[in-house]
Motif scaffolding. Structure first.
Motif, PDB file in Angstrom:
ATOM      1  N   GLN A  64       0.823  -1.196   0.000  1.00 25.52           N
ATOM      2  CA  GLN A  64       0.000   0.000   0.000  1.00 25.52           C
ATOM      3  C   GLN A  64       0.871   1.266   0.000  1.00 25.52           C
ATOM      4  O   GLN A  64       2.053   1.233   0.361  1.00 25.52           O
ATOM      5  CB  GLN A  64      -0.920   0.008   1.222  1.00 25.52           C
ATOM      6  N   GLY A  65       0.244   2.382  -0.394  1.00 26.37           N
ATOM      7  CA  GLY A  65       0.961   3.641  -0.545  1.00 26.37           C
ATOM      8  C   GLY A  65       1.843   4.034   0.631  1.00 26.37           C
ATOM      9  O   GLY A  65       3.043   4.297   0.449  1.00 26.37           O
ATOM     10  N   PRO A  66       1.301   4.112   1.874  1.00 21.83           N
ATOM     11  CA  PRO A  66       2.132   4.515   3.011  1.00 21.83           C
ATOM     12  C   PRO A  66       3.318   3.590   3.233  1.00 21.83           C
ATOM     13  O   PRO A  66       4.398   4.048   3.639  1.00 21.83           O
ATOM     14  CB  PRO A  66       1.154   4.471   4.189  1.00 21.83           C
ATOM     15  N   ASP A  67       3.134   2.285   2.972  1.00 22.01           N
ATOM     16  CA  ASP A  67       4.241   1.340   3.143  1.00 22.01           C
ATOM     17  C   ASP A  67       5.312   1.548   2.072  1.00 22.01           C
ATOM     18  O   ASP A  67       6.511   1.378   2.331  1.00 22.01           O
ATOM     19  CB  ASP A  67       3.725  -0.097   3.098  1.00 22.01           C
ATOM     20  N   ILE A  68       4.876   1.913   0.871  1.00 24.57           N
ATOM     21  CA  ILE A  68       5.840   2.244  -0.182  1.00 24.57           C
ATOM     22  C   ILE A  68       6.667   3.449   0.245  1.00 24.57           C
ATOM     23  O   ILE A  68       7.891   3.469   0.123  1.00 24.57           O
ATOM     24  CB  ILE A  68       5.121   2.539  -1.508  1.00 24.57           C
ATOM     25  N   VAL A  69       5.963   4.463   0.765  1.00 25.02           N
ATOM     26  CA  VAL A  69       6.646   5.688   1.190  1.00 25.02           C
ATOM     27  C   VAL A  69       7.670   5.388   2.277  1.00 25.02           C
ATOM     28  O   VAL A  69       8.825   5.832   2.217  1.00 25.02           O
ATOM     29  CB  VAL A  69       5.626   6.728   1.689  1.00 25.02           C
ATOM     30  N   SER A  87      -8.001   8.626  -1.625  1.00 22.73           N
ATOM     31  CA  SER A  87      -9.434   8.920  -1.494  1.00 22.73           C
ATOM     32  C   SER A  87      -9.807   9.031  -0.020  1.00 22.73           C
ATOM     33  O   SER A  87     -10.953   9.297   0.316  1.00 22.73           O
ATOM     34  CB  SER A  87     -10.261   7.815  -2.165  1.00 22.73           C
ATOM     35  N   ARG A  88      -8.840   8.817   0.856  1.00 25.11           N
ATOM     36  CA  ARG A  88      -9.076   8.881   2.297  1.00 25.11           C
ATOM     37  C   ARG A  88      -8.935  10.323   2.764  1.00 25.11           C
ATOM     38  O   ARG A  88      -7.944  10.981   2.466  1.00 25.11           O
ATOM     39  CB  ARG A  88      -8.069   7.990   3.036  1.00 25.11           C
ATOM     40  N   ALA A  89      -9.916  10.779   3.525  1.00 29.81           N
ATOM     41  CA  ALA A  89      -9.915  12.183   3.955  1.00 29.81           C
ATOM     42  C   ALA A  89      -9.895  12.348   5.468  1.00 29.81           C
ATOM     43  O   ALA A  89      -9.824  13.467   5.966  1.00 29.81           O
ATOM     44  CB  ALA A  89     -11.137  12.910   3.384  1.00 29.81           C
ATOM     45  N   LEU A  90      -9.940  11.246   6.217  1.00 32.09           N
ATOM     46  CA  LEU A  90      -9.899  11.363   7.674  1.00 32.09           C
ATOM     47  C   LEU A  90      -8.543  11.902   8.110  1.00 32.09           C
ATOM     48  O   LEU A  90      -7.494  11.531   7.563  1.00 32.09           O
ATOM     49  CB  LEU A  90     -10.146  10.006   8.328  1.00 32.09           C
ATOM     50  N   GLU A  91      -8.569  12.779   9.108  1.00 32.13           N
ATOM     51  CA  GLU A  91      -7.327  13.393   9.583  1.00 32.13           C
ATOM     52  C   GLU A  91      -6.319  12.335  10.018  1.00 32.13           C
ATOM     53  O   GLU A  91      -5.122  12.431   9.707  1.00 32.13           O
ATOM     54  CB  GLU A  91      -7.621  14.338  10.746  1.00 32.13           C
ATOM     55  N   SER A  92      -6.782  11.302  10.719  1.00 31.95           N
ATOM     56  CA  SER A  92      -5.874  10.270  11.211  1.00 31.95           C
ATOM     57  C   SER A  92      -5.185   9.538  10.062  1.00 31.95           C
ATOM     58  O   SER A  92      -4.015   9.158  10.166  1.00 31.95           O
ATOM     59  CB  SER A  92      -6.635   9.269  12.087  1.00 31.95           C
ATOM     60  N   GLU A  93      -5.908   9.338   8.954  1.00 34.61           N
ATOM     61  CA  GLU A  93      -5.330   8.643   7.808  1.00 34.61           C
ATOM     62  C   GLU A  93      -4.314   9.524   7.090  1.00 34.61           C
ATOM     63  O   GLU A  93      -3.251   9.052   6.657  1.00 34.61           O
ATOM     64  CB  GLU A  93      -6.439   8.214   6.857  1.00 34.61           C
ATOM     65  N   VAL A  94      -4.635  10.805   6.968  1.00 32.26           N
ATOM     66  CA  VAL A  94      -3.693  11.741   6.361  1.00 32.26           C
ATOM     67  C   VAL A  94      -2.414  11.802   7.182  1.00 32.26           C
ATOM     68  O   VAL A  94      -1.297  11.772   6.645  1.00 32.26           O
ATOM     69  CB  VAL A  94      -4.329  13.137   6.231  1.00 32.26           C
ATOM     70  N   VAL A  95      -2.564  11.850   8.509  1.00 31.94           N
ATOM     71  CA  VAL A  95      -1.403  11.896   9.399  1.00 31.94           C
ATOM     72  C   VAL A  95      -0.559  10.632   9.229  1.00 31.94           C
ATOM     73  O   VAL A  95       0.676  10.689   9.225  1.00 31.94           O
ATOM     74  CB  VAL A  95      -1.844  12.062  10.870  1.00 31.94           C
ATOM     75  N   THR A  96      -1.213   9.497   9.050  1.00 30.90           N
ATOM     76  CA  THR A  96      -0.486   8.247   8.827  1.00 30.90           C
ATOM     77  C   THR A  96       0.397   8.343   7.589  1.00 30.90           C
ATOM     78  O   THR A  96       1.564   7.933   7.605  1.00 30.90           O
ATOM     79  CB  THR A  96      -1.468   7.067   8.658  1.00 30.90           C
ATOM     80  N   GLY A  97      -0.146   8.882   6.508  1.00 33.88           N
ATOM     81  CA  GLY A  97       0.627   9.029   5.278  1.00 33.88           C
ATOM     82  C   GLY A  97       1.794   9.983   5.440  1.00 33.88           C
ATOM     83  O   GLY A  97       2.902   9.714   4.971  1.00 33.88           O
ATOM     84  N   LEU A  98       1.558  11.096   6.148  1.00 34.34           N
ATOM     85  CA  LEU A  98       2.629  12.072   6.339  1.00 34.34           C
ATOM     86  C   LEU A  98       3.707  11.529   7.263  1.00 34.34           C
ATOM     87  O   LEU A  98       4.901  11.759   7.053  1.00 34.34           O
ATOM     88  CB  LEU A  98       2.054  13.377   6.896  1.00 34.34           C
ATOM     89  N   LYS A  99       3.299  10.794   8.294  1.00 41.10           N
ATOM     90  CA  LYS A  99       4.282  10.202   9.206  1.00 41.10           C
ATOM     91  C   LYS A  99       5.124   9.140   8.511  1.00 41.10           C
ATOM     92  O   LYS A  99       6.270   8.886   8.903  1.00 41.10           O
ATOM     93  CB  LYS A  99       3.582   9.600  10.421  1.00 41.10           C
ATOM     94  N   ALA A 100       4.566   8.506   7.497  1.00 41.15           N
ATOM     95  CA  ALA A 100       5.325   7.504   6.745  1.00 41.15           C
ATOM     96  C   ALA A 100       6.455   8.144   5.950  1.00 41.15           C
ATOM     97  O   ALA A 100       7.406   7.465   5.552  1.00 41.15           O
ATOM     98  CB  ALA A 100       4.407   6.738   5.807  1.00 41.15           C
ATOM     99  N   GLY A 101       6.343   9.463   5.716  1.00 43.01           N
ATOM    100  CA  GLY A 101       7.404  10.167   5.000  1.00 43.01           C
ATOM    101  C   GLY A 101       6.957  10.950   3.792  1.00 43.01           C
ATOM    102  O   GLY A 101       7.783  11.534   3.087  1.00 43.01           O
ATOM    103  N   ALA A 102       5.640  10.989   3.513  1.00 46.12           N
ATOM    104  CA  ALA A 102       5.150  11.786   2.387  1.00 46.12           C
ATOM    105  C   ALA A 102       5.319  13.267   2.691  1.00 46.12           C
ATOM    106  O   ALA A 102       5.189  13.701   3.842  1.00 46.12           O
ATOM    107  CB  ALA A 102       3.684  11.466   2.107  1.00 46.12           C
TER     108      ALA A 102
END
Length: 221
Positions: A64-69, A87-102
């Motif tokens: 998945q995207g965050p794991d790739i990042v 397509s995910r808009a929840l704040e917690s999900e966005v934070v997950t992506g940014l914490k992964a390094g995006a």
């Protein structure tokens, strides 16, 4: 839209329509792009090639995207800008992506002008534009460089510390088709070594990386 001639983007998107849209946006900015249908395909490509920016979809087959990042950041140690498309808009999900390094994220449906602006902003932060007056100096003396040699030198010094693949150097440094001028890259590099006296004595080391390309590093004695 400001042109980004010479920039190379990697795109990870399994939906053909979305992939075409992202490549169209890259092309509209003057950048070239290579698209991958899965994270596994991207990670394999990163073993032989380099890019200036990565756009990656969150929902993909396999990784998945965050794991790739996180893999690109933590395991490969690459620091080019990454934009997560989701397509995910929840704040917690966005934070997950940014914490992964995006570095940034864009929600679907993708709005082309917004994504283009975010791409441009990410590249400005990552690669500040050097002031160029097309005169090369060595110890205060002008060096006679051909136009392509000058462009290649500017690109390499602007990307000092980064491993640059042969295709990346040809497209972005020489503005040439990698399929037709690959052999000329080594000639240009050799000439630059001599003309600019690239070596530890002058503060830089230029190394060939087998199977990949070249890397210019600053030397601190």
């Amino acid at each position: 839209m400001a042109a980004l001639d010479g920039r190379r983007f990697a795109i990870v998107e399994d939906d053909p329509a979305q992939r075409d849209l992202l490549q169209h946006i890259a092309k509209s900015l003057g950048a070239s792009s290579e698209a991958f249908g899965s994270g596994e395909a991207l990670l394999k490509a990163l073993q032989r090639d380099t890019f200036d920016l990565l756009m990656v979809d969150w929902n993909l087959p396999g990784i998945q995207g965050p794991d790739i990042v996180s893999t690109v950041r933590a395991q490969l140690g690459l620091d080019f800008p990454i934009i997560l498309i989701t397509s995910r808009a929840l704040e917690s999900e966005v934070v997950t992506g940014l914490k992964a390094g995006a570095d940034d994220y864009v929600t679907k449906p993708v709005r082309p002008m917004e994504l283009a602006a975010r791409i441009q902003a990410a590249l400005r932060r990552a690669y500040p534009e050097p002031m160029v007056n097309r005169v090369a100096l060595l110890r205060g003396e002008a060096v006679d460089l051909q136009p392509r040699e000058f462009d290649l030198a500017v690109f390499m010094f602007a990307n000092a510390g980064r491993l640059l693949s042969r295709a990346h150097l040809l497209e972005s440094g020489l503005h040439a088709n990698p399929d037709t001028l690959s052999r000329s890259l080594d000639t240009h590099i050799s000439r630059l070594r001599v003309k600019l006296a690239v070596g530890p004595a002058n503060g830089f080391k230029l190394a060939s990386v087998y199977g990949m390309g070249y890397r210019l590093d600053e030397v601190h004695e």
